[in-house]
Design an enzyme around this catalytic site. Structure first.
Site: not given
Ligand code: C5P
Length: 212
Positions: A60, A191
């Site tokens: 990010k 995840g």
């Protein structure tokens, strides 16, 4: 029909390799991020590369253009196939990330709208739509849009068109189902629902089948 990307947010090489190896044959890519890389170093990319599927670095990225380029150099130099960047630092920072990715033969995905409830403070709505337009103008390969708000992902798809990809987190632990978004996206990101499962391979297999 969407691909399955594992968000491998575990700590330490042993656990990362255990989960990745267990999921052999069920994944289209592995997304690594700060929890794993801060606990192992970028050398983990070489360990995971043995599974012969693309590794995407979810860092990010959110800095000035020069720093973004330097981050990309490290990520692709380590063997990653792609990187995830923010767009809110502006068009020059975003362009630096996209261009550096392409210079290194990699792909660049842009976070437009996040999947958690707090995304509604900034990373959603008109801001997300502006960032999707910016990602398209910058020549990015795709965007990140939430499975938890499929109607928003559908809107972002209309903005970027069909030539860019969408990878969508939020499936599993954050409550979304593959069926919620698979018609709008190119890949779902899962995840905890895989790496915390008693049988990660079986969990990955089920998500993969449901994403098809
Ligand atoms: O464990 P879980 O399936 O919720 O993991 C989701 C992954 O996707 C995490 O690595 C998280 O950082 C990432 N992500 C997200 N929402 C975004 C962008 C990335 O959940 N908009």
């Amino acid at each position: 029909m969407a691909d399955l990307l594992l968000a491998l947010d575990v700590k330490g090489k042993a656990e990362a390799v255990r989960v990745a190896t267990a999921c052999t044959g069920e994944l289209d890519a592995i997304k690594i991020g700060y929890p794993l890389v801060l606990s192992t170093g970028l050398e983990i990319v070489k360990d995971l590369a043995k599974s012969e599927i693309p590794i995407i670095a979810d860092f990010k990225v959110a800095d000035i253009p020069n720093t973004n380029s330097l981050i990309c150099e490290e990520v692709f130099g380590a063997g990653c196939a792609g990187i995830i960047t923010h767009a809110f630092c502006g068009s020059d920072s975003l362009a630096a990330c996209v261009d550096a990715s392409h210079d290194h033969g990699g792909v660049c995905f842009v976070v437009c709208e996040m999947s958690h409830p707090g995304a509604l403070d900034f990373l959603s709505g008109e801001n997300a739509e502006r960032m999707a337009r910016m990602a398209k103008a910058a020549g990015a390969d795709g965007i990140i849009a939430p499975a938890t708000r499929p109607e928003r992902t559908a809107t972002l798809r209309t903005i970027i068109g069909s030539s860019m990809k969408i990878y969508s987190p939020g499936v599993g632990a954050q409550g979304a189902q593959p069926e919620d978004v698979k018609k709008y996206v190119d890949g779902i990101i899962v995840g905890r629902a895989i790496y915390e499962a008693a049988d990660p391979k079986a969990a990955a297999h089920e998500f993969r089948v449901r994403a098809r």
